[in-house]
Design a protein around this motif. Structure first.
Motif, PDB file in Angstrom:
ATOM      1  N   HIS A  88     -56.429 -49.403  50.577  1.00 52.17           N
ATOM      2  CA  HIS A  88     -56.598 -50.157  49.327  1.00 52.17           C
ATOM      3  C   HIS A  88     -56.615 -51.668  49.565  1.00 52.17           C
ATOM      4  O   HIS A  88     -57.095 -52.426  48.723  1.00 52.17           O
ATOM      5  CB  HIS A  88     -55.458 -49.848  48.356  1.00 52.17           C
ATOM      6  CG  HIS A  88     -55.518 -48.459  47.789  1.00 52.17           C
ATOM      7  ND1 HIS A  88     -54.402 -47.805  47.316  1.00 52.17           N
ATOM      8  CD2 HIS A  88     -56.551 -47.601  47.609  1.00 52.17           C
ATOM      9  CE1 HIS A  88     -54.745 -46.604  46.863  1.00 52.17           C
ATOM     10  NE2 HIS A  88     -56.036 -46.456  47.038  1.00 52.17           N
ATOM     11  N   TRP A 104     -60.406 -57.322  43.718  1.00 49.95           N
ATOM     12  CA  TRP A 104     -59.592 -57.452  42.517  1.00 49.95           C
ATOM     13  C   TRP A 104     -59.764 -58.865  41.963  1.00 49.95           C
ATOM     14  O   TRP A 104     -59.781 -59.834  42.720  1.00 49.95           O
ATOM     15  CB  TRP A 104     -58.128 -57.193  42.895  1.00 49.95           C
ATOM     16  CG  TRP A 104     -57.185 -57.243  41.733  1.00 49.95           C
ATOM     17  CD1 TRP A 104     -56.174 -58.137  41.538  1.00 49.95           C
ATOM     18  CD2 TRP A 104     -57.148 -56.352  40.620  1.00 49.95           C
ATOM     19  NE1 TRP A 104     -55.510 -57.848  40.372  1.00 49.95           N
ATOM     20  CE2 TRP A 104     -56.085 -56.760  39.780  1.00 49.95           C
ATOM     21  CE3 TRP A 104     -57.917 -55.246  40.237  1.00 49.95           C
ATOM     22  CZ2 TRP A 104     -55.762 -56.112  38.591  1.00 49.95           C
ATOM     23  CZ3 TRP A 104     -57.601 -54.592  39.056  1.00 49.95           C
ATOM     24  CH2 TRP A 104     -56.539 -55.023  38.246  1.00 49.95           C
ATOM     25  N   LEU A 112     -50.377 -57.581  40.269  1.00 46.83           N
ATOM     26  CA  LEU A 112     -50.175 -56.668  41.404  1.00 46.83           C
ATOM     27  C   LEU A 112     -48.713 -56.642  41.837  1.00 46.83           C
ATOM     28  O   LEU A 112     -48.331 -57.262  42.825  1.00 46.83           O
ATOM     29  CB  LEU A 112     -51.078 -57.090  42.568  1.00 46.83           C
ATOM     30  CG  LEU A 112     -52.585 -57.049  42.285  1.00 46.83           C
ATOM     31  CD1 LEU A 112     -53.366 -57.599  43.472  1.00 46.83           C
ATOM     32  CD2 LEU A 112     -53.033 -55.631  41.959  1.00 46.83           C
TER      33      LEU A 112
ATOM     34  N   LEU D 172     -52.687 -51.356  34.425  1.00 48.93           N
ATOM     35  CA  LEU D 172     -53.700 -52.361  34.762  1.00 48.93           C
ATOM     36  C   LEU D 172     -53.891 -52.493  36.268  1.00 48.93           C
ATOM     37  O   LEU D 172     -54.845 -53.115  36.728  1.00 48.93           O
ATOM     38  CB  LEU D 172     -53.304 -53.725  34.178  1.00 48.93           C
ATOM     39  CG  LEU D 172     -53.405 -53.829  32.660  1.00 48.93           C
ATOM     40  CD1 LEU D 172     -52.819 -55.156  32.188  1.00 48.93           C
ATOM     41  CD2 LEU D 172     -54.856 -53.713  32.204  1.00 48.93           C
ATOM     42  N   HIS D 173     -52.963 -51.940  37.020  1.00 51.12           N
ATOM     43  CA  HIS D 173     -53.099 -51.990  38.479  1.00 51.12           C
ATOM     44  C   HIS D 173     -54.270 -51.091  38.882  1.00 51.12           C
ATOM     45  O   HIS D 173     -54.448 -50.013  38.320  1.00 51.12           O
ATOM     46  CB  HIS D 173     -51.802 -51.502  39.132  1.00 51.12           C
ATOM     47  CG  HIS D 173     -51.697 -51.837  40.585  1.00 51.12           C
ATOM     48  ND1 HIS D 173     -52.476 -51.241  41.543  1.00 51.12           N
ATOM     49  CD2 HIS D 173     -50.912 -52.722  41.248  1.00 51.12           C
ATOM     50  CE1 HIS D 173     -52.169 -51.737  42.741  1.00 51.12           C
ATOM     51  NE2 HIS D 173     -51.223 -52.654  42.580  1.00 51.12           N
ATOM     52  N   PRO D 174     -55.072 -51.519  39.831  1.00 49.97           N
ATOM     53  CA  PRO D 174     -56.206 -50.663  40.216  1.00 49.97           C
ATOM     54  C   PRO D 174     -55.767 -49.335  40.846  1.00 49.97           C
ATOM     55  O   PRO D 174     -56.534 -48.371  40.803  1.00 49.97           O
ATOM     56  CB  PRO D 174     -56.978 -51.526  41.204  1.00 49.97           C
ATOM     57  CG  PRO D 174     -56.018 -52.563  41.687  1.00 49.97           C
ATOM     58  CD  PRO D 174     -55.068 -52.797  40.553  1.00 49.97           C
ATOM     59  N   PHE D 175     -54.562 -49.309  41.400  1.00 51.33           N
ATOM     60  CA  PHE D 175     -54.045 -48.073  42.004  1.00 51.33           C
ATOM     61  C   PHE D 175     -52.628 -47.849  41.470  1.00 51.33           C
ATOM     62  O   PHE D 175     -51.641 -48.088  42.172  1.00 51.33           O
ATOM     63  CB  PHE D 175     -54.023 -48.191  43.533  1.00 51.33           C
ATOM     64  CG  PHE D 175     -55.300 -48.753  44.100  1.00 51.33           C
ATOM     65  CD1 PHE D 175     -56.495 -48.034  44.030  1.00 51.33           C
ATOM     66  CD2 PHE D 175     -55.328 -50.024  44.681  1.00 51.33           C
ATOM     67  CE1 PHE D 175     -57.678 -48.566  44.536  1.00 51.33           C
ATOM     68  CE2 PHE D 175     -56.504 -50.556  45.187  1.00 51.33           C
ATOM     69  CZ  PHE D 175     -57.687 -49.832  45.116  1.00 51.33           C
TER      70      PHE D 175
END
Lengths: 431, 431, 431, 431
Positions: A88, A104, A112, D172-175
């Motif tokens: 990732h 991102w 994050l 909202l975190h991509p993962f």
């Protein structure tokens, strides 16, 4: 809109072969990587997660992104059998390299929470182990050595941003913590003296003898300069307070039109991080606490609009006073001293003397390519060229710039309204 | 925020004495003033009230502001017994002269339904009568003659803005009216040929022999240029369509970072005023109706970002292709032809040949002061200097520029995202 | 985001058959249409083009839209051989009827310089001729007569908006014109007296005997009310000045949370259109010029937030004071007087006595459907139901409401921050 | 603008004496405080620092604010010799109590890296020690016991917000990490059955026999209801997918005008947290990972606009279908079951049966004060009354609501566009 992108490293390319002086690669790698960690010792995990504005990044993002650079551009292609720490991360820690793929959004880096600081530290350790093992494997060819150096220079740039970005975030706290030791008071700055430079056809840009350069310092080229004079030191807080006392922030005629619009819209009345104390005297918030403004320090955290307005105001005292162009600055500056003032750990600008003091100096020059400049090819050639619009050049380096990262031909650049960098000014004048 | 202020006239000052060739002042005054009115014949009172964006002004505001200039800077000080038409107009029709006092906000000019068009016309007649009576009173001294000429040059600049601003407003109408006659089809443009210019130390800026200049064309100064080549014509729609067909608006690597951000944010896919027709072919909306895009016309209504991206794309065809700097442009251009192509009343760009065709040509140069430039003193010295930030230089003049207002050293300037001006480009290349 | 859409007419539908008392249709048509034109006599073509904010429309848009209603919903379907005046108008002058098709965006109505005022007048004349010819053709069936009446009620609603919208636009001018005659001073307002209403199960909503109603006044339904008292007059400027003098705009505890946020964000310190005179006294800008605030007039141009804060403040004087609910208002109000105070042409609120004075009165009730309410079917059933969210009910009618358009069960509605309508308040209290 | 403020506790006041059933205060205090900490076990310090939007707060802010409540309203006034943990906290952790003084802006809570999570935990321990010592000191009088209970109810409200806010941030975190265990699949939901409620004059609001109530549940009052029917279960994902498949998000006629504007502006196409999987099927992101949408679960994370549009669409199947009013809901609901479904730790809505399932149910009622309602006096009386504008009522409780915090008369409220709460709907219909 991400118009203000911090200076970031570039990569080697055929047109501008990096002329990197051989060093003990592993020792240098360790040295630079250690300096990064030294800068974040006082920060909590929570501090390192903050993003205070789209132009600034969380500390741990910097820690991971610089690591990503080595993983992406060195280990993944050159170290046999290297396994990325986490797939990732290619997405999360790419900054703006369209050629490397999606990433991102910059403005959302503060969302994050994962990976955590501890995980980022493990990432750094993983990459450091792989890098050192790889460096132990034998001498690098010239191109690879230059690429390594590029990664280190890139990390040094982010070392400065770590300081400027966390300063911006922590200064927004109503009760900012003091995370660094306070500096000693600055020495008296003395009167400005002027040095004359005769007219002539000068050469500007990298000579080819530098240990390292970025592509935007090339090609070396001729510039005609008329005779000018340049101040021997940066403008101090005492100087700047006179401008303020003389209505500097209220007199439209001193300002560029765009600058005046920002002054009014954001109600600027002093440099960033200044505030009125209880008695009305100006104080400055720093990473080592809040103190009275020291008159002998270089004025810092001002925009190019403020630098320009100050210079226009200063013309009443020194006829012909103005900001220098970057060519004038470079011709006048000479080489930086081998030894800079001892770093006291305060990351606070105190030195005004010389051209390589403690603040980046705004110039009158818009940031564009030198005649004949062409951005290098490929994904890792996106760093300098595509930002050549809407930004102004700064020269000299700051208290947050790591040792060894200061250079006569180095071109820093930010939009003219930028204030969160360690930016000040020096005057030039036309005789 | 009104960062994009249209080029507006400057006034004479000791440092840059206007070198204005004597003419029959009254005849010239009448000629220029009449040209303004000729341009608004097809507009209704309602049209003349529109303000489509903060950077554009209503037609009747232009009509009044140019008149205000003569009233404020000539009649009020120099014509004995002159009575201002309406004391409110000093406030309403000041553009950005901080030295003249407060003014109505630029972005709110569209709220001024009063004075009406009829009242503005009466204001023009009142001032014209007073001006002519005053001009009948005897020969002007050199300074006053120059000030008069300045007012006329100022009015000519606004003649161009009258066209560009009303075009912007009317093109937003879902059913735009055709207010001007359609132009004849453009002549075939032919292949680009390149002219070589040798390296050398050149002189740039006004020579002192011009009939009229603005302060930003001074001082004349030396510039070192490396050898370069320059195209003999502007880029055409046919050229630009190739760029579009090759993914020009979808390829991040062709764009400056700020430009790419605008492309995505505003979903640019073609020049301003272009739209897809029912069959999918590109059409262009003009002041004389909507027509298929003519491949032989110069591409027009593009931003500097688009011009720059086109040039980067064009490098694959013509190695070294890029935008010229303004110094290169000026050295290559030579003097404008005495006779321009006959004006057909269409105000539509059609001519690509030569350096003084129908579109302003974006350069690679940021708009800054020439070495040694200093803005003139006083209230009417705010015009050029304070806009020297964040804008790019255009050269050559457009189809909307009035006859006689074109000049080799003339510097036009707009922010790089600007598209509503008649702006295109010409290629240069490094051999 | 166009959340605040002005009250607009509805159309007949099976569920709510319009109970429209027969009249001389042609005479009534002429009467209402003439009243519209009477209101715009003092406006220039330029005035009629202004749009000062997304929620307000240009005068000429109102003139055309009301005409479009007759063309679209009556002539086009019912008058044999009718030819629309201009096919573009279906698109340009549709307000928000999704069922009629696409439409020009509300916020961009100010960009429509075309059609001109003269063309809009020709459009009105064209439709008036066709309507009168059609009305001459014989008696209408009940449904058609009701549809005609709906168009006329719709036009009356826009008659009020013509006044409120042009007032908003002209008051933004730095030197607002006086387009209407000034009113006589208001009569002394006297002390508030309270009328008691006993607890009980009341019926609210249209009875079926009205000459005309909108669908949102139905169905008539039962509401249990506890005993309450209600003031016999609206709150005056004198009353409101006491609130202001007592820190009304600075005391957070008096405000709803959303209201307080608006007070701070927009720096509200007084009703809309009030300003400090040179001596510090409050003045009010009106359509007949700027005057000292008259203490006897009803306070006007306040938001529901201000009305609510005033009521909370007033509780210290009159324990239990608060805004009435709309049910309480309706039960207390009784029928409107047959004759309203003579219209003096000033369109300025002066009368506080009775429930049908000169200002709409904010209630404590959110605008929702009555129990069992269902919006009518079809394209012209979009008027009231879809706005039942985020708005508050006003009752009674204003000085700008045309004669005959006032009714006990009439429900007006606007978002609580709205100030440009003629809105004030009356107090109720719980014993 | 902080228009959407989460429901927060209120305090006792003379007008609404809290009728709190005596319990072992210390045991209850421990139980509630422990539940808070149990909810944050899976969160890192970095997670707990995130603020994803102005309406949501960082976890550690919730942990500190609930503690601040006990410190401010109990210990500081009632516990002799209590020393506040840190004097800055009064400012940092005040939410919106104007009466307590200035506070750090809600939208900037995410900038507070300090105090750290560890320091907040120390703060909790400090206050817990002082509270328990104080509670050991002897029996509380009725008022104090009620105030204690208020603090615990307040903390329970924040327990729910801890879940909804961190869910918003992590999604909202991509993962997104999976921090809770996955739930078992929902049981088949079955067909909707309808229960009839006869017309009549009903009593609504708190009876006085509740263990605890908030002021906005009073006073109990009479409401006339017409006969209606109400569904026995919440709307399921399967139901909602039919609405979506039938063009629910594309048909303007189903939507309130404000709702339709939001649908277009934010491009809503499904409930919050839904996304298309690789095969095009809908998935839902949860705190225990991403899974296919379960057709038997209650639809969750929809706004009141979506609930209303669904109900309008459902009318084609069930004539007269609509959202219930809050009075209808309360009359139909009956008392909540003593035992709720076992909490599986997933914080994921699964239960549709009954009125106290797993989702808050949007009603048709705007949130206003009950007849005769008056906000309590004093600084701690700002909680419910001042939010009675622009919000809609929800009833029933959700999977994130702590056990024992569910009540028939409980009124939750949020603006109609809100989606990050666990919100769904139930249908009513008019026979």
């Amino acid at each position: 809109m991400p118009s203000a992108v911090p200076a970031c490293a570039d990569v080697p390319q055929p047109a501008h072969p990096l002329r990197h002086r051989p060093v003990d690669a592993r020792a240098r790698y360790r040295f630079v990587r250690a300096e990064t960690l030294a800068r974040v010792q006082g920060l909590t995990a929570e501090d390192q997660t903050l993003q205070s504005m789209p132009d600034a990044s969380p500390t741990k993002w910097h820690l991971a992104h610089t690591t990503w650079f080595f993983e992406t551009f060195l280990l993944s292609g050159l170290a046999p059998g290297y396994t990325p720490f986490d797939p990732h991360f290619r997405y999360l820690f790419n900054s703006y390299y369209e050629g490397v793929g999606e990433r991102w959004p910059r403005a959302a880096r503060g969302l994050l929470s994962r990976p955590t600081v501890a995980e980022v530290m493990a990432y750094r350790a993983h990459v450091d182990r792989a890098m050192e093992a790889w460096l132990d494997g034998g001498a690098l060819d010239a191109h690879t050595a230059a690429l390594l150096e590029l990664g280190l220079q890139h990390e040094q740039q982010h070392q400065e941003l770590i300081i400027t970005d966390i300063k911006h975030a922590l200064m927004l706290h109503p009760f900012p913590p003091a995370i660094f030791p306070a500096p000693a008071p600055a020495e008296p700055a003395g009167q400005i003296t002027w040095r004359a430079v005769p007219a002539g056809l000068y050469a500007v840009g990298a000579t080819g003898k530098e240990d390292f350069i970025f592509d935007n310092e090339t090609p070396r080229h001729k510039v005609w300069l008329e005779a000018f004079e340049i101040a021997d030191r940066a403008v101090t807080n005492a100087d700047y307070l006179e401008f303020m006392a003389d209505g500097g922030y209220r007199r439209a005629e001193l300002w560029l039109s765009d600058g005046w619009a920002v002054v009014r819209a954001q109600d600027w009345q002093a440099p960033l991080y200044w505030q009125r104390g209880e008695e009305g005297a100006w104080q400055v918030k720093t990473l080592s606490g809040c103190r009275p403004v020291d008159p002998n320090e270089p004025v810092c955290h001002i925009s190019q609009y403020e630098a320009d307005a100050y210079a226009r105001w200063a013309e009443a005292r020194w006829p012909g006073a103005r900001l220098p162009t970057e060519a004038e600055w470079e011709i006048a500056a000479g080489e930086p001293p081998v030894e800079r003032a001892l770093d006291d750990g305060s990351f606070h600008a105190r030195v005004t003397a010389g051209f390589y003091g403690d603040v980046w100096e705004w110039t009158a020059s818009a940031y564009t390519g030198y005649p004949g400049y062409r951005p290098p090819d490929g994904a890792i050639g996106e760093y300098n060229g595509k930002f050549m619009s809407g930004q102004m050049v700064l020269r000299g380096g700051s208290r947050a710039t790591p040792a060894g990262h200061v250079r006569k031909t180095y071109r820093n650049f930010f939009p003219p309204a930028t204030r969160w960098q360690f930016s000040g000014l020096r005057l030039a004048r036309t005789p």
